[in-house]
Scaffold this active site. Structure first.
Site, mmCIF file in Angstrom:
data_model
loop_
_atom_site.group_PDB
_atom_site.id
_atom_site.type_symbol
_atom_site.label_atom_id
_atom_site.label_comp_id
_atom_site.label_asym_id
_atom_site.label_seq_id
_atom_site.Cartn_x
_atom_site.Cartn_y
_atom_site.Cartn_z
ATOM 1 N N HIS A 8 0.807 -1.219 0.000
ATOM 2 C CA HIS A 8 0.000 0.000 0.000
ATOM 3 C C HIS A 8 0.840 1.270 0.000
ATOM 4 O O HIS A 8 0.281 2.360 -0.115
ATOM 5 C CB HIS A 8 -0.929 0.021 1.212
ATOM 6 C CG HIS A 8 -1.979 -1.044 1.187
ATOM 7 N ND1 HIS A 8 -2.866 -1.198 0.152
ATOM 8 C CD2 HIS A 8 -2.283 -2.030 2.078
ATOM 9 C CE1 HIS A 8 -3.681 -2.207 0.395
ATOM 10 N NE2 HIS A 8 -3.341 -2.736 1.551
ATOM 11 N N GLU A 47 -5.662 -12.119 7.556
ATOM 12 C CA GLU A 47 -6.520 -10.931 7.567
ATOM 13 C C GLU A 47 -7.867 -11.161 6.898
ATOM 14 O O GLU A 47 -8.578 -10.213 6.574
ATOM 15 C CB GLU A 47 -5.791 -9.759 6.898
ATOM 16 C CG GLU A 47 -5.136 -10.097 5.568
ATOM 17 C CD GLU A 47 -4.186 -9.020 5.075
ATOM 18 O OE1 GLU A 47 -4.286 -7.867 5.524
ATOM 19 O OE2 GLU A 47 -3.325 -9.334 4.229
ATOM 20 N N ASP A 88 -8.108 -5.062 7.706
ATOM 21 C CA ASP A 88 -8.763 -5.997 6.788
ATOM 22 C C ASP A 88 -9.493 -7.093 7.549
ATOM 23 O O ASP A 88 -10.575 -7.534 7.135
ATOM 24 C CB ASP A 88 -7.740 -6.609 5.830
ATOM 25 C CG ASP A 88 -7.415 -5.687 4.668
ATOM 26 O OD1 ASP A 88 -8.350 -5.154 4.064
ATOM 27 O OD2 ASP A 88 -6.226 -5.507 4.380
#
Length: 266
Positions: A47, A151, A177
């Site tokens: 990310h 996750e 998540d």
């Protein structure tokens, strides 16, 4: 060169390690984290804004400043994981590992034969470690950590199978998540009770399987909670958040100039 200590040795000795988290592809930032006292920095290629080149530079600066370099790779990019290990990453975190097969493919990409299929080219990591190539080959499989992120509901359901992969060194909880998955997309609640309970269960199972347990923490209270749950690799301090907080604090210190109506030249 001072003999290098390894992240793997600390975590397997049950010592807690706090890692800073870097999303901005400015290699000086990880170095600054280290010089502020962090013993590990995680570079986020999932990310964050890092690419292979900037990650290589940041890993070198982190190591030369005396800390451990960790990388979170993009989803499913096992080839990149091995390349970053060649460049000095002591630990690779792989996101969205949802099955034993995915865990096997990732972990075996990180290990040399007979445990895996990693290809030989550690020219940079041996420089940073101060090892000979022979020393690195002897110890690389134990010193280079393969950590799978847990996750999703699928990952929780398959957790026992994931933890049974012998080449996998540990798991890392992504609470944001995970909270979305647990609520079936209804809520983002990484600090919520349900997320904390699920995280604690993951840590218990990981430790029972002889694996390292890690988690992303959003504040200092969660670090303390995570430690008591059994986690030993914990993130705290994201560069984007640190800069935002520092900038807001600095601006507030001089906000009187604008709120009082004062203008230049008066």
């Amino acid at each position: 060169m001072t003999e290098k200590s390894f992240l793997a040795d600390k975590l397997r000795a049950d010592k807690p390690v706090i890692t800073a988290w870097s999303q901005l592809s400015a290699p000086m930032i990880p170095e600054m984290f280290v010089r502020c006292g962090y013993e590990a920095v995680t570079l986020d290629l999932q990310h964050g804004m890092y690419d292979f080149t900037s990650a290589c530079e940041a890993l070198a600066l982190t190591a030369l400043a005396g800390a451990h370099g960790i990388v979170r790779i993009p989803i499913g990019d096992n080839a990149l994981a091995a390349r970053l290990a060649d460049m000095g990453a002591e630990c690779i975190i792989a996101p969205m590992i949802n099955s034993r097969r995915q865990a096997e493919d990732f972990a075996r990409a990180m290990k040399y034969p007979p445990e895996g299929e990693r290809s030989w080219a550690p020219f940079r990591v041996v420089m940073l470690n101060g090892q000979t190539r022979e020393q690195y080959l002897k110890h690389a499989n134990s010193q280079t950590l393969a950590i799978a992120m847990i996750e999703t509901r699928e990952a929780i359901d398959a957790l026992d199978e994931i933890l049974s992969v012998p080449e996998l060194d540990g798991v890392f909880v992504g609470p944001s998540d995970l909270s979305i998955a647990l609520s079936k997309g209804a809520a983002l609640d990484p600090n919520g009770v349900e997320t904390a309970e699920a995280s604690a269960d993951i840590a218990i199972k990981a430790r029972a399987a002889g694996k390292i347990a890690g988690v992303f923490c959003l504040n200092a209270d969660k670090v303390e909670e995570a430690f008591h749950q059994g986690f030993r690799l914990m993130s705290h301090g994201v560069d984007t958040i640190c800069i935002d907080h520092a900038a807001r604090g600095a601006q507030k210190e001089v906000a009187w100039l604008f709120s009082s109506g004062e203008t230049a030249g008066q």
